[in-house]
Design an enzyme around this catalytic site. Structure first.
Site, PDB file in Angstrom:
ATOM      1  N   SER A  47       0.834  -1.208   0.000  1.00 35.92           N
ATOM      2  CA  SER A  47       0.000   0.000   0.000  1.00 35.92           C
ATOM      3  C   SER A  47       0.870   1.260   0.000  1.00 35.92           C
ATOM      4  O   SER A  47       0.401   2.346  -0.336  1.00 35.92           O
ATOM      5  CB  SER A  47      -0.915   0.004   1.223  1.00 35.92           C
ATOM      6  OG  SER A  47      -0.149  -0.116   2.414  1.00 35.92           O
ATOM      7  N   HIS A  48       2.139   1.143   0.391  1.00 37.68           N
ATOM      8  CA  HIS A  48       3.046   2.290   0.408  1.00 37.68           C
ATOM      9  C   HIS A  48       4.027   2.256  -0.758  1.00 37.68           C
ATOM     10  O   HIS A  48       4.998   3.006  -0.791  1.00 37.68           O
ATOM     11  CB  HIS A  48       3.814   2.331   1.730  1.00 37.68           C
ATOM     12  CG  HIS A  48       2.958   2.777   2.873  1.00 37.68           C
ATOM     13  ND1 HIS A  48       1.898   2.033   3.329  1.00 37.68           N
ATOM     14  CD2 HIS A  48       2.981   3.895   3.633  1.00 37.68           C
ATOM     15  CE1 HIS A  48       1.319   2.670   4.337  1.00 37.68           C
ATOM     16  NE2 HIS A  48       1.945   3.801   4.534  1.00 37.68           N
ATOM     17  N   ASP A 188      -4.022   1.415   3.934  1.00 32.73           N
ATOM     18  CA  ASP A 188      -4.639   0.081   3.836  1.00 32.73           C
ATOM     19  C   ASP A 188      -6.163   0.206   3.814  1.00 32.73           C
ATOM     20  O   ASP A 188      -6.855  -0.572   3.156  1.00 32.73           O
ATOM     21  CB  ASP A 188      -4.186  -0.799   4.998  1.00 32.73           C
ATOM     22  CG  ASP A 188      -2.744  -1.254   4.824  1.00 32.73           C
ATOM     23  OD1 ASP A 188      -2.311  -1.385   3.679  1.00 32.73           O
ATOM     24  OD2 ASP A 188      -2.057  -1.445   5.835  1.00 32.73           O
TER      25      ASP A 188
HETATM   26  P1  NDP Z   1       1.076  -3.939  10.398  1.00 33.71           P
HETATM   27  O1  NDP Z   1       0.117  -4.060  11.510  1.00 33.71           O
HETATM   28  O2  NDP Z   1       0.776  -4.566   9.108  1.00 33.71           O
HETATM   29  O3  NDP Z   1       2.488  -4.548  10.867  1.00 33.71           O
HETATM   30  C1  NDP Z   1       3.170  -4.026  11.960  1.00 33.71           C
HETATM   31  C2  NDP Z   1       4.481  -4.754  12.157  1.00 33.71           C
HETATM   32  O4  NDP Z   1       4.227  -6.063  12.653  1.00 33.71           O
HETATM   33  C3  NDP Z   1       5.275  -4.929  10.884  1.00 33.71           C
HETATM   34  O5  NDP Z   1       6.630  -4.695  11.127  1.00 33.71           O
HETATM   35  C4  NDP Z   1       5.002  -6.377  10.493  1.00 33.71           C
HETATM   36  O6  NDP Z   1       6.102  -6.866   9.755  1.00 33.71           O
HETATM   37  C5  NDP Z   1       4.865  -7.059  11.829  1.00 33.71           C
HETATM   38  N1  NDP Z   1       3.984  -8.223  11.828  1.00 33.71           N
HETATM   39  C6  NDP Z   1       2.821  -8.383  11.157  1.00 33.71           C
HETATM   40  N2  NDP Z   1       2.282  -9.560  11.435  1.00 33.71           N
HETATM   41  C7  NDP Z   1       3.115 -10.178  12.324  1.00 33.71           C
HETATM   42  C8  NDP Z   1       3.105 -11.432  12.989  1.00 33.71           C
HETATM   43  N3  NDP Z   1       2.145 -12.331  12.792  1.00 33.71           N
HETATM   44  N4  NDP Z   1       4.125 -11.732  13.821  1.00 33.71           N
HETATM   45  C9  NDP Z   1       5.118 -10.856  14.013  1.00 33.71           C
HETATM   46  N5  NDP Z   1       5.196  -9.647  13.404  1.00 33.71           N
HETATM   47  C10 NDP Z   1       4.193  -9.319  12.573  1.00 33.71           C
HETATM   48  O7  NDP Z   1       1.480  -2.401  10.178  1.00 33.71           O
HETATM   49  P2  NDP Z   1       0.522  -1.111  10.176  1.00 33.71           P
HETATM   50  O8  NDP Z   1      -0.720  -1.417   9.429  1.00 33.71           O
HETATM   51  O9  NDP Z   1       0.414  -0.574  11.541  1.00 33.71           O
HETATM   52  O10 NDP Z   1       1.408  -0.090   9.322  1.00 33.71           O
HETATM   53  C11 NDP Z   1       1.599  -0.322   7.935  1.00 33.71           C
HETATM   54  C12 NDP Z   1       2.677   0.561   7.383  1.00 33.71           C
HETATM   55  O11 NDP Z   1       2.240   1.888   7.234  1.00 33.71           O
HETATM   56  C13 NDP Z   1       3.985   0.635   8.154  1.00 33.71           C
HETATM   57  O12 NDP Z   1       5.015   0.291   7.246  1.00 33.71           O
HETATM   58  C14 NDP Z   1       4.104   2.082   8.575  1.00 33.71           C
HETATM   59  O13 NDP Z   1       5.442   2.548   8.595  1.00 33.71           O
HETATM   60  C15 NDP Z   1       3.305   2.780   7.496  1.00 33.71           C
HETATM   61  N6  NDP Z   1       2.737   4.066   7.902  1.00 33.71           N
HETATM   62  C16 NDP Z   1       3.301   5.236   7.453  1.00 33.71           C
HETATM   63  C17 NDP Z   1       2.767   6.451   7.804  1.00 33.71           C
HETATM   64  C18 NDP Z   1       3.400   7.732   7.391  1.00 33.71           C
HETATM   65  O14 NDP Z   1       2.829   8.794   7.649  1.00 33.71           O
HETATM   66  N7  NDP Z   1       4.553   7.715   6.769  1.00 33.71           N
HETATM   67  C19 NDP Z   1       1.548   6.543   8.624  1.00 33.71           C
HETATM   68  C20 NDP Z   1       1.078   5.267   9.090  1.00 33.71           C
HETATM   69  C21 NDP Z   1       1.633   4.077   8.706  1.00 33.71           C
HETATM   70  P3  NDP Z   1       6.131  -8.200   8.858  1.00 33.71           P
HETATM   71  O15 NDP Z   1       4.749  -8.442   8.324  1.00 33.71           O
HETATM   72  O16 NDP Z   1       7.112  -7.875   7.779  1.00 33.71           O
HETATM   73  O17 NDP Z   1       6.608  -9.275   9.776  1.00 33.71           O
END
Ligand code: NDP
Length: 335
Positions: A47-48, A188
């Site tokens: 999504s990013h 998302d």
């Molecule tokens: P998610 O809830 O999808 O994931 C959060 C973290 O948890 C990730 O590092 C993910 O990495 C990890 N994760 C996910 N599932 C598991 C699991 N089952 N076990 C262990 N680790 C897990 O992220 P968000 O929806 O909160 O955020 C999405 C993105 O949006 C981020 O990259 C954030 O930086 C970005 N964002 C940017 C903004 C901006 O203004 N620039 C504003 C808000 C968000 P992985 O799946 O790789 O393990």
């Protein structure tokens, strides 16, 4: 007609670089931002990645962000790097001053890079992994646009305020996780709306402050909720203080982007805090990080936070990424 196309990562980068160049970014800066897009396509969240490119274009074309803005560094104290981002995207400041930040952290044990007058709408993981790849620990905080209501509140106060953590891992790629303060990242939600999917429960309120699962509510006065109730609200408050109040960037409450049609980014702030673990905890730091990782891996279905990106990275490097044909068509018309 094919509904999707498969692109190699070099194709993704070239497409993004071409679009950023057509928006007025210089060659080096277009390359830095194209790298941001490619990393999100490769590691997630997609999504990013390419999906976010129209938002960059919209912020630039509205005149809200300046693709020619030049960052300027001041060093008011040892270990404190303060940057005016020139109203350009924050990745450009981070790339320009990353080596200075790393050198300061190695010399002093701890250093910060704070950026104001800058925009950030990307995934944080791509910005923070290069620091841990150099053997350092990093924390990152980003202030974003006004979308989030406090837990049990009825009006927006915070941005979706993401934070990230990265740490070297003995004999492996760094530990890297990043996440929004909201239950669901705004992008998302928009992706869910565009695909006709519902939002999860307890993620959004409508304009009247009532819970809803209709992701379209967010575009008509609705608001996001923090993850984990009061705990996510506490994180959102911390991020707002560190990334905006401390850096001199705009609080979400001060953000003026809604007054500029087409602006899709906050002129919020960003803070990167870097620690050198060398010598910390005696000589045991790496060994004890490895002990923690070992206790997670193989523990039922648990996995190390952020390691999902490594599997996605391997697949994307091998197979490329599948891109929606309509998005590709839209991007090709951008530049
Ligand atoms: P998610 O809830 O999808 O994931 C959060 C973290 O948890 C990730 O590092 C993910 O990495 C990890 N994760 C996910 N599932 C598991 C699991 N089952 N076990 C262990 N680790 C897990 O992220 P968000 O929806 O909160 O955020 C999405 C993105 O949006 C981020 O990259 C954030 O930086 C970005 N964002 C940017 C903004 C901006 O203004 N620039 C504003 C808000 C968000 P992985 O799946 O790789 O393990």
């Amino acid at each position: 007609m094919a509904q999707t196309a498969t692109l190699g990562l070099a194709d993704v980068q070239a497409l993004a670089r071409r679009i950023f160049a057509s928006l007025g970014f210089g060659a080096v800066d277009a390359g830095i931002l194209a790298d941001t897009i490619m990393r999100a396509e490769r590691d997630g969240p997609r999504s990013h990645g390419l999906f976010m490119l129209p938002a960059y274009a919209s912020s630039v074309r509205s005149g809200w962000a300046d693709p020619r803005g030049v960052p300027n560094l001041e060093r008011p104290r040892p270990g404190r790097l303060e940057v005016d981002g020139g109203n350009n995207f924050a990745q450009i400041s981070m790339a320009r001053y990353r080596d200075d930040l790393i050198a300061a952290a190695r010399e002093l044990g701890v250093a910060t890079l704070s950026i104001r007058n800058s925009h950030h709408i990307a995934a944080l993981r791509g910005d923070i992994e290069p620091i841990a790849a150099q053997g350092l620990i990093a924390l990152m905080f980003v202030a974003s646009r006004l979308w989030l209501a406090p837990w049990r509140g009825r009006r927006r106060v915070f941005g979706t305020n993401p934070m990230a953590f990265a740490c070297p891992r003995p004999d492996g790629p760094p530990i890297v996780w990043d996440m929004a303060s909201s239950a669901v990242a705004l992008t998302d939600l928009r992706l869910a709306a565009s695909q006709g999917h519902a939002a999860p429960a307890d993620a959004i309120l409508d304009a009247q402050g009532n819970p809803t699962t209709d992701p379209r509510a967010i575009e008509s006065g609705g608001m996001l909720l923090p993850f984990g109730g009061h705990k996510g609200m506490a994180v959102a408050l911390m991020v707002e203080i560190l990334a905006a109040a401390l850096t001199g960037g705009n609080l979400a409450l001060e953000d003026q982007s809604a007054k500029t049609p087409g602006a899709m980014s906050a002129r919020g702030g960003q803070l990167m805090l870097v620690l050198d673990p060398a010598g910390a905890g005696g000589a045991s730091f790496g060994r004890r990080v490895a002990m923690l990782i070992g206790a997670i891996e193989g523990n039922g279905e648990a996995r190390v936070p952020g390691d999902g990106r490594l599997a996605r990275r391997a697949a994307a490097e091998r197979d490329g990424v599948t891109v929606d044909a309509a998005l590709l068509d839209r991007l090709n018309k951008l530049g």
